[in-house]
Design an enzyme around this catalytic site. Structure first.
Site, PDB file in Angstrom:
ATOM      1  N   HIS A 192       0.847  -1.195   0.000  1.00  0.00           N
ATOM      2  CA  HIS A 192       0.000   0.000   0.000  1.00  0.00           C
ATOM      3  C   HIS A 192       0.878   1.239   0.000  1.00  0.00           C
ATOM      4  O   HIS A 192       1.990   1.224   0.512  1.00  0.00           O
ATOM      5  CB  HIS A 192      -0.951   0.015   1.199  1.00  0.00           C
ATOM      6  CG  HIS A 192      -0.267  -0.126   2.519  1.00  0.00           C
ATOM      7  ND1 HIS A 192       0.191  -1.350   2.989  1.00  0.00           N
ATOM      8  CD2 HIS A 192       0.075   0.774   3.464  1.00  0.00           C
ATOM      9  CE1 HIS A 192       0.762  -1.187   4.168  1.00  0.00           C
ATOM     10  NE2 HIS A 192       0.718   0.096   4.482  1.00  0.00           N
ATOM     11  N   HIS A 233       0.900   5.229   1.182  1.00  0.00           N
ATOM     12  CA  HIS A 233       0.277   6.291   1.977  1.00  0.00           C
ATOM     13  C   HIS A 233       0.344   7.598   1.180  1.00  0.00           C
ATOM     14  O   HIS A 233       1.419   7.965   0.690  1.00  0.00           O
ATOM     15  CB  HIS A 233       1.050   6.532   3.278  1.00  0.00           C
ATOM     16  CG  HIS A 233       1.071   5.373   4.221  1.00  0.00           C
ATOM     17  ND1 HIS A 233       0.286   5.324   5.351  1.00  0.00           N
ATOM     18  CD2 HIS A 233       1.794   4.223   4.218  1.00  0.00           C
ATOM     19  CE1 HIS A 233       0.530   4.197   6.002  1.00  0.00           C
ATOM     20  NE2 HIS A 233       1.443   3.508   5.339  1.00  0.00           N
TER      21      HIS A 233
HETATM   22  P1  AMP Z   1       1.965   0.480   7.353  1.00  0.00           P
HETATM   23  O1  AMP Z   1       2.489   0.732   8.744  1.00  0.00           O
HETATM   24  O2  AMP Z   1       2.734   1.200   6.287  1.00  0.00           O
HETATM   25  O3  AMP Z   1       1.815  -1.006   7.085  1.00  0.00           O
HETATM   26  O4  AMP Z   1       0.532   1.145   7.314  1.00  0.00           O
HETATM   27  C1  AMP Z   1      -0.641   0.482   7.681  1.00  0.00           C
HETATM   28  C2  AMP Z   1      -1.710   1.549   7.808  1.00  0.00           C
HETATM   29  O5  AMP Z   1      -2.974   0.914   7.728  1.00  0.00           O
HETATM   30  C3  AMP Z   1      -1.674   2.321   9.144  1.00  0.00           C
HETATM   31  O6  AMP Z   1      -1.510   3.709   8.870  1.00  0.00           O
HETATM   32  C4  AMP Z   1      -3.034   2.017   9.765  1.00  0.00           C
HETATM   33  O7  AMP Z   1      -3.582   3.115  10.432  1.00  0.00           O
HETATM   34  C5  AMP Z   1      -3.865   1.612   8.556  1.00  0.00           C
HETATM   35  N1  AMP Z   1      -4.983   0.716   8.820  1.00  0.00           N
HETATM   36  C6  AMP Z   1      -4.977  -0.420   9.553  1.00  0.00           C
HETATM   37  N2  AMP Z   1      -6.185  -1.020   9.545  1.00  0.00           N
HETATM   38  C7  AMP Z   1      -6.984  -0.243   8.760  1.00  0.00           C
HETATM   39  C8  AMP Z   1      -8.354  -0.313   8.349  1.00  0.00           C
HETATM   40  N3  AMP Z   1      -9.162  -1.325   8.729  1.00  0.00           N
HETATM   41  N4  AMP Z   1      -8.832   0.672   7.561  1.00  0.00           N
HETATM   42  C9  AMP Z   1      -8.041   1.684   7.162  1.00  0.00           C
HETATM   43  N5  AMP Z   1      -6.752   1.818   7.517  1.00  0.00           N
HETATM   44  C10 AMP Z   1      -6.222   0.862   8.299  1.00  0.00           C
END
Ligand code: AMP
Ligand code: ZN
Length: 140
Positions: free
Chosen positions: A103, A105
């Protein structure tokens, strides 16, 4: 064809099993608000198909994800009044990746938003430069 992970939260969001605040969707890519935003409008962009990180995502799909990330950043600037954005992808746990489904950001930036993205700096080690350059070039 990559493995679709039944336990992966982003696979579940992509296939509609878990709800999200969706801002964009097409056949291959989905974008939705981060549930714990760093700033107002913080959005995640990802392929619907499961790839563990940017490193394993096929190039055409990666291009597509980045095209959507560009659209999201443009919209954040034009419609949310952001003055810029940080576009970040974490690769691996050590780099801060907590969800092993690729993903990106897209974090809109505002005046005085309090976000500090301060990477440490150091002096380039001249003795190591040739080896670094050669190693990276060899891997491309
Ligand atoms: P990373 O640390 O780069 O893997 O980012 C994961 C991101 O996913 C974090 O910023 C979380 O806040 C976000 N996240 C986790 N669960 C969900 C969810 N159900 N819906 C939307 N965002 C999420
Ligand atoms: Zn997944």
């Amino acid at each position: 064809m990559s493995e679709q992970k039944t336990s992966c939260i982003f696979c579940k969001i992509a296939n509609g099993t878990i709800p999200c605040y969706k801002v964009y969707e097409d056949n291959e890519v989905i974008a939705f608000l981060d549930v714990n935003p760093s700033s107002r409008g913080h959005t995640l962009v990802l392929p619907k198909e499961h790839f563990s990180s940017m490193v394993t995502c096929p190039k055409n799909l990666l291009d597509h994800v980045m095209e959507v990330a560009q659209l999201i950043a443009q919209a954040q600037i034009a419609q949310l009044g952001a003055s810029g954005a940080n576009v970040i992808t974490n690769i691996g746990e050590k780099a801060g990746q907590t969800i092993p489904h690729f993903h990106v950001h897209v974090i809109p930036r505002y005046e005085k938003d309090g976000i500090l993205l301060q990477l440490p700096t150091s002096k380039l080690n001249e003795q190591d430069v040739k080896l670094i350059v050669d190693s990276i070039q060899k891997g491309i």
